[in-house]
Design a protein around this motif. Structure first.
Motif, short mmCIF file in Angstrom:
data_model
loop_
_atom_site.label_atom_id
_atom_site.label_comp_id
_atom_site.label_asym_id
_atom_site.label_seq_id
_atom_site.Cartn_x
_atom_site.Cartn_y
_atom_site.Cartn_z
N LEU A 91 25.34 35.01 13.27
CA LEU A 91 26.62 34.65 12.89
C LEU A 91 26.64 33.43 11.94
O LEU A 91 27.27 33.22 11.13
CB LEU A 91 27.55 34.07 14.05
N LEU A 112 31.17 37.70 16.00
CA LEU A 112 31.95 36.81 16.85
C LEU A 112 32.20 37.54 18.17
O LEU A 112 31.74 36.84 19.44
CB LEU A 112 33.14 36.28 16.35
N LEU A 138 32.71 30.07 22.02
CA LEU A 138 32.26 30.26 20.58
C LEU A 138 31.99 28.79 19.94
O LEU A 138 31.33 28.56 18.91
CB LEU A 138 33.27 31.07 19.76
N ILE A 142 30.66 27.95 15.94
CA ILE A 142 31.64 27.82 14.97
C ILE A 142 32.58 26.62 14.81
O ILE A 142 33.02 26.17 13.51
CB ILE A 142 32.75 28.89 15.07
N MET A 198 38.97 32.32 13.76
CA MET A 198 37.90 33.14 14.37
C MET A 198 38.07 33.25 15.77
O MET A 198 37.92 34.55 16.40
CB MET A 198 36.50 32.47 13.64
N ALA A 202 38.65 36.81 17.58
CA ALA A 202 37.50 37.41 18.51
C ALA A 202 38.10 37.79 20.00
O ALA A 202 37.84 38.87 20.61
CB ALA A 202 36.32 36.27 18.62
#
Length: 342
Positions: A91, A112, A138, A142, A198, A202
């Motif tokens: 990722l 993701l 996450l 990210i 994101m 996700a």
């Protein structure tokens, strides 16, 4: 979990490409992609110079252009080679690109949800899959997530409610929800790569996976129940040409196919052709039962509960069901597949 993708670490770059290289070569073998070996990585030694690092970067850049999104999806759903670290590194690899293509975005979109599914506990309730929780999982990869959903992304909540209300795969695929989500993702352009965006996509994709598996199990159970009822009425064959089977398909064979689909869709739920065949086969069975006054829509609460439980387990990536390989059509041939959204 690995560190924030925005915090570039030149020392860690070599470690990352060393981790990704065997995954890329395994994917290449799986799809018979002619990948030229990278001599700088084959030896396993530390980089000798900046030139070596630049050579490796060029190798990954060339290979990324040749790997299709559907190939990445299918590979990650079948392979046992990936780990939390591997998914996070893959990722980050795409997130760190100075210029990202639509293909990169779609790969990031899948990575993701794959990473979140890998990290999520197996019995996570839908109500617990909040933006804050997804952001917590996450965030280390990210970056810091500001938990204020932009107005432009609020339709995702409506899409989630719409998919949850679907009672069959046919209804889900005909609802337009998947296409609406794809259009929304394209419309936000570069804002997609903001952490909150994101996280929001996700979350939607993870919950959509659960809906898909629940409906898939529900449809398969409905077909199997319908086949049993038809057999009890003395029916031994069905005209299944509309579902791309024979005009006199044996019910016993249809039952075996449905049982194999239960395994196959655990391994590769993006298979467009089998998915369409499943939807069409339910229509065939319902039509046959309609002549006898019965319908597969009359599913028992117990069957629905079993389907919901199976869907949650499958989407979370903790299914004990054995997997086998299937050949999927490229996404262009599978425009209505949930996998084009997830």
């Amino acid at each position: 979990m690995t560190r924030n993708a925005n915090a570039y670490d030149p020392t860690g770059e070599w470690y990352s490409v060393r981790l990704l290289y065997p995954l890329y070569t395994a994917l290449g073998r799986e799809f018979v992609i002619d990948l030229t070996a990278c001599s700088d990585l084959e030896g396993g030694a530390d980089p000798a110079s900046q030139k070596s690092i630049e050579t490796v970067r060029k190798w990954f850049q060339d290979i990324d252009q040749r790997i299709q999104v559907y190939q990445l999806r299918q590979f990650l759903q079948m392979t046992s080679l990936t780990s939390e670290e591997g998914l996070a590194t893959w990722l980050q690899h795409h997130l760190r690109k100075p210029k990202r293509t639509d293909s990169d975005r779609d790969k990031i979109d899948f990575l993701l949800v794959q990473l979140f599914a890998h990290c999520a506990p197996p019995r996570l309730e839908d109500s617990d899959v909040t933006l804050a929780y997804v952001g917590q999982i996450l965030g280390p990869v990210i970056g810091n997530v500001e938990m204020t959903l932009p107005e432009s992304l609020k339709p995702l909540e409506q899409f989630t409610e719409s998919s949850n209300s679907c009672q069959s795969l046919n209804e889900l695929l005909s609802s337009g929800t998947l296409e609406q989500e794809r259009k929304l993702k394209a419309s936000v352009r570069e804002k997609y790569f903001e952490p909150i965006a994101m996280v929001a996509f996700a979350r939607f994709n993870f919950l959509l996976r659960r809906v898909f598996f629940r409906l898939m199990h529900q449809d398969l159970n409905a077909i199997l129940d319908g086949l049993r009822d038809l057999e009890l009425q003395g029916v031994s064959t069905l005209d299944c040409r509309s579902a791309q089977f024979a005009g006199d398909e044996q019910i016993g064979r249809l039952r075996m196919i449905c049982q194999s689909w239960k395994v196959m869709f655990h391994a590769e739920y993006s298979s467009g052709q089998p998915l369409k065949m499943l939807v069409d086969l339910r229509k065939v069975v319902e039509a046959a039962l309609g002549h006898s006054g019965k319908s597969t829509e009359q599913a028992t609460p117990g069957a629905k509960a079993m389907a919901a439980a199976a869907g949650a387990q499958s989407a979370a990536g903790h299914s004990p069901v054995a997997e086998f390989k299937v050949v999927s059509a490229p996404p262009d041939a599978d425009a209505e597949s949930p996998d084009n959204a997830i």
